[in-house]
Scaffold this active site. Structure first.
Site, PDB file in Angstrom:
ATOM      1  N   GLU A  67     138.501   5.483 119.006  1.00 46.13           N
ATOM      2  CA  GLU A  67     138.061   5.825 120.434  1.00 46.13           C
ATOM      3  C   GLU A  67     136.554   5.964 120.703  1.00 46.13           C
ATOM      4  O   GLU A  67     135.824   6.455 119.799  1.00 46.13           O
ATOM      5  CB  GLU A  67     138.883   7.202 120.723  1.00 46.13           C
ATOM      6  CG  GLU A  67     140.185   7.390 120.730  1.00 46.13           C
ATOM      7  CD  GLU A  67     140.529   8.867 120.925  1.00 46.13           C
ATOM      8  OE1 GLU A  67     141.922   8.977 121.086  1.00 46.13           O
ATOM      9  OE2 GLU A  67     139.782   9.821 121.083  1.00 46.13           O
ATOM     10  N   CYS A 116     130.474   9.149 124.448  1.00 37.42           N
ATOM     11  CA  CYS A 116     130.982   9.821 123.215  1.00 37.42           C
ATOM     12  C   CYS A 116     131.366   9.021 122.410  1.00 37.42           C
ATOM     13  O   CYS A 116     132.400   8.261 122.531  1.00 37.42           O
ATOM     14  CB  CYS A 116     132.167  10.903 123.752  1.00 37.42           C
ATOM     15  SG  CYS A 116     132.794  11.960 122.379  1.00 37.42           S
ATOM     16  N   CYS A 165     139.658  11.507 110.698  1.00 33.50           N
ATOM     17  CA  CYS A 165     138.676  12.501 110.160  1.00 33.50           C
ATOM     18  C   CYS A 165     139.281  13.102 109.002  1.00 33.50           C
ATOM     19  O   CYS A 165     140.748  13.345 109.083  1.00 33.50           O
ATOM     20  CB  CYS A 165     138.483  13.554 111.125  1.00 33.50           C
ATOM     21  SG  CYS A 165     137.199  14.684 110.918  1.00 33.50           S
ATOM     22  N   CYS A 215     140.721  19.783 111.095  1.00 34.57           N
ATOM     23  CA  CYS A 215     140.553  21.008 111.944  1.00 34.57           C
ATOM     24  C   CYS A 215     141.960  21.372 112.506  1.00 34.57           C
ATOM     25  O   CYS A 215     142.447  20.472 113.044  1.00 34.57           O
ATOM     26  CB  CYS A 215     139.427  21.060 112.859  1.00 34.57           C
ATOM     27  SG  CYS A 215     137.927  20.929 112.067  1.00 34.57           S
ATOM     28  N   CYS A 236     142.542  20.159 116.285  1.00 32.42           N
ATOM     29  CA  CYS A 236     141.880  18.752 116.591  1.00 32.42           C
ATOM     30  C   CYS A 236     143.002  17.534 116.469  1.00 32.42           C
ATOM     31  O   CYS A 236     143.394  17.658 115.222  1.00 32.42           O
ATOM     32  CB  CYS A 236     140.693  18.622 115.853  1.00 32.42           C
ATOM     33  SG  CYS A 236     139.812  16.824 116.207  1.00 32.42           S
ATOM     34  N   GLY A 293     135.940  11.894 113.698  1.00 29.63           N
ATOM     35  CA  GLY A 293     135.017  11.781 112.740  1.00 29.63           C
ATOM     36  C   GLY A 293     134.198  12.892 112.539  1.00 29.63           C
ATOM     37  O   GLY A 293     133.743  13.494 113.557  1.00 29.63           O
ATOM     38  N   SER A 316     129.653  22.684 115.283  1.00 32.23           N
ATOM     39  CA  SER A 316     131.050  23.341 115.945  1.00 32.23           C
ATOM     40  C   SER A 316     131.475  24.475 115.343  1.00 32.23           C
ATOM     41  O   SER A 316     131.978  24.425 114.084  1.00 32.23           O
ATOM     42  CB  SER A 316     131.971  22.135 115.846  1.00 32.23           C
ATOM     43  OG  SER A 316     131.759  21.094 116.629  1.00 32.23           O
ATOM     44  N   HIS A 339     133.129  27.541 116.619  1.00 37.13           N
ATOM     45  CA  HIS A 339     134.395  27.913 117.033  1.00 37.13           C
ATOM     46  C   HIS A 339     135.036  29.016 116.686  1.00 37.13           C
ATOM     47  O   HIS A 339     136.026  29.727 117.252  1.00 37.13           O
ATOM     48  CB  HIS A 339     135.546  26.788 116.583  1.00 37.13           C
ATOM     49  CG  HIS A 339     135.211  25.378 116.827  1.00 37.13           C
ATOM     50  ND1 HIS A 339     134.597  24.952 118.409  1.00 37.13           N
ATOM     51  CD2 HIS A 339     135.163  24.096 116.213  1.00 37.13           C
ATOM     52  CE1 HIS A 339     134.452  23.783 118.411  1.00 37.13           C
ATOM     53  NE2 HIS A 339     134.671  23.297 116.961  1.00 37.13           N
ATOM     54  N   ASN A 360     141.147  21.607 124.962  1.00 37.64           N
ATOM     55  CA  ASN A 360     141.945  20.398 125.738  1.00 37.64           C
ATOM     56  C   ASN A 360     143.511  20.228 124.995  1.00 37.64           C
ATOM     57  O   ASN A 360     143.415  20.237 123.753  1.00 37.64           O
ATOM     58  CB  ASN A 360     141.442  18.973 125.518  1.00 37.64           C
ATOM     59  CG  ASN A 360     140.319  18.866 126.431  1.00 37.64           C
ATOM     60  OD1 ASN A 360     140.513  19.275 127.641  1.00 37.64           O
ATOM     61  ND2 ASN A 360     139.344  18.000 126.118  1.00 37.64           N
ATOM     62  N   CYS A 374     139.854  14.608 121.525  1.00 35.41           N
ATOM     63  CA  CYS A 374     139.538  13.726 120.754  1.00 35.41           C
ATOM     64  C   CYS A 374     140.504  13.268 119.600  1.00 35.41           C
ATOM     65  O   CYS A 374     141.162  14.159 118.972  1.00 35.41           O
ATOM     66  CB  CYS A 374     138.085  14.213 119.897  1.00 35.41           C
ATOM     67  SG  CYS A 374     137.405  13.067 118.895  1.00 35.41           S
TER      68      CYS A 374
END
Length: 393
Positions: free
Chosen positions: A129, A146, A153, A157, A160, A200, A253, A255, A331, A374
């Site tokens: 992407e 982006c 990846c 997470c 994600c 990633g 990141s 979080h 998201n 993502c």
């Protein structure tokens, strides 16, 4: 065979029960050599000096090296598209198996706000992407891309979408640069900013990311300060990044404001405690004099309470560094139990941080209609390589 080995290592990382073993396997998978590119030399990502041997081998004058760089950066998707060199030289390059290094668009979606997300097909048929985000500020049109740094990846997470799609390999420098060129072509506009926030973990592909950064800065003329490199945190990697002395912005990141909650969201946090991460961020700031951005994805009922904001403020103030907090409303991702917080909840979180004296902003969500999370679009269209990929030229 190399690609299969990489995939097997990534699978082992996901299956490992002990988090220390898991992150070690993930790092090994990311470091494993990618499958070799079919053919010979890839032009994109190489400087004129790096192409000198090729040009000399072909019996061409030295200035042809610069012409090859210019031809690819001006939009050539095949050797035959490089019109600033003689036909005979183009035929010679093709005979040697030289390729431009450009991808092809496999799928494309556009949101009403103008955001476009692309799936790009790579040499072996896998897709990645990349996202183009047009922004108008002070009557100036800007374009942020982006970019992805890996195919999938290995960090996994929990919130994600990319981690749900598995991990294959690191992207090569030209595959990162290609994303910038492709978005620029789709929008017919020069890219103004680049964020390594796609698929990633960039710091598991640090040599590739730094190589792409240097090429974009030196050959394409984009300021290093217009580039942001994001990481969820890899032991020793932030200190290694500081040694490169880049002018890019580091975005961490984080979080979560404490170790227990961060381990729930980010499995690798079990072997990279939040205090160690913060100490590395402080060292990075003092080594580079560059402010560190902390990305904080807000998930309703998970990490978005006022107490979480207070705890985050205390964490950042305890460490000696300049920082900025970027709040990101989550998201939606398929097959996930997390929920997006309300606007009022996000604003309340921001006010707590600002009252504590911290610089804080809320990221404007772009492209919700375009599978914004993502990795989400890739998961919808492909998790395995294509059986009959288009041939790249």
């Amino acid at each position: 065979a190399e690609l299969a080995t990489t995939e097997a290592a990534a699978g082992a990382a996901g299956a490992a029960v002990d988090s220390s073993t898991a992150i070690a396997a993930a790092a090994a998978a990311a470091a494993a050599p990618a499958a070799s590119t079919a053919g010979g030399v890839i032009l994109l990502g190489k400087t004129a000096a790096e192409l000198a041997d090729l040009v000399q081998h072909c019996g061409q004058p030295t200035y042809r090296s610069k012409q090859l760089v210019e031809g690819v950066l001006q939009g050539a998707h095949s050797i035959q598209d490089i019109k600033n060199i003689p036909t005979a030289f183009r035929q010679q390059l093709q005979g040697l198996g030289v390729k431009t290094g450009r991808s092809v668009i496999h799928h494309q979606v556009k949101a009403p706000d103008g955001t476009q997300k692309l799936l790009l097909q790579l040499e072996e048929g896998r897709v990645i992407e990349t996202v183009g985000i047009p922004i108008t500020e002070d009557s100036k049109n800007r374009l942020t891309v982006c970019v992805s740094s890996q195919v999938g990846c290995p960090m996994r997470c929990t919130f994600c979408a990319t981690g749900k799609g598995g991990f294959a390999r690191n992207l090569r420098p030209h595959e990162i640069i290609d994303q910038v060129l492709t978005i620029s072509e789709v929008f017919s506009q020069r890219v103004s900013n680049i964020v390594f926030m796609g698929m990633g973990e960039p710091l598991l592909n640090l040599p590739g990311v730094v190589s792409a950064y240097n090429y974009i800065k030196n050959e394409m003329g984009l300021s290093g300060r217009a580039i942001t490199i994001s990481t969820v945190g890899v032991p020793n990697a932030i200190r290694k990044l500081a040694e490169y002395k880049l002018t890019a912005t580091l975005a961490v990141s984080i979080h979560a404001p404490n170790q227990a909650l961060r381990e729930q969201l980010i499995p690798s946090a079990k072997v990279y405690p939040i205090e160690a991460l913060m100490q590395d961020c402080s060292s990075y700031f003092h080594a580079t004099k560059r402010r560190v951005t902390f990305e904080y994805t807000l998930m309703a009922g998970t990490n978005d309470a006022a107490e979480h904001a207070e705890e985050l403020a205390d964490l950042l103030r305890r460490h000696n560094l300049m920082s900025h907090v970027n709040l990101i409303p989550w998201n939606p991702v398929d097959e996930s139990d997390y929920r997006r917080p309300s606007r009022s909840r996000v604003t309340a979180f921001q006010k707590v941080l600002e009252a504590a004296g911290l610089a804080c902003s809320i990221r404007t969500t772009r492209g919700l209609e375009a599978a914004a999370a993502c990795g989400q679009l890739r998961n919808q269209y492909q998790k395995q390589q294509l059986e009959s990929p288009q041939r790249l030229l």
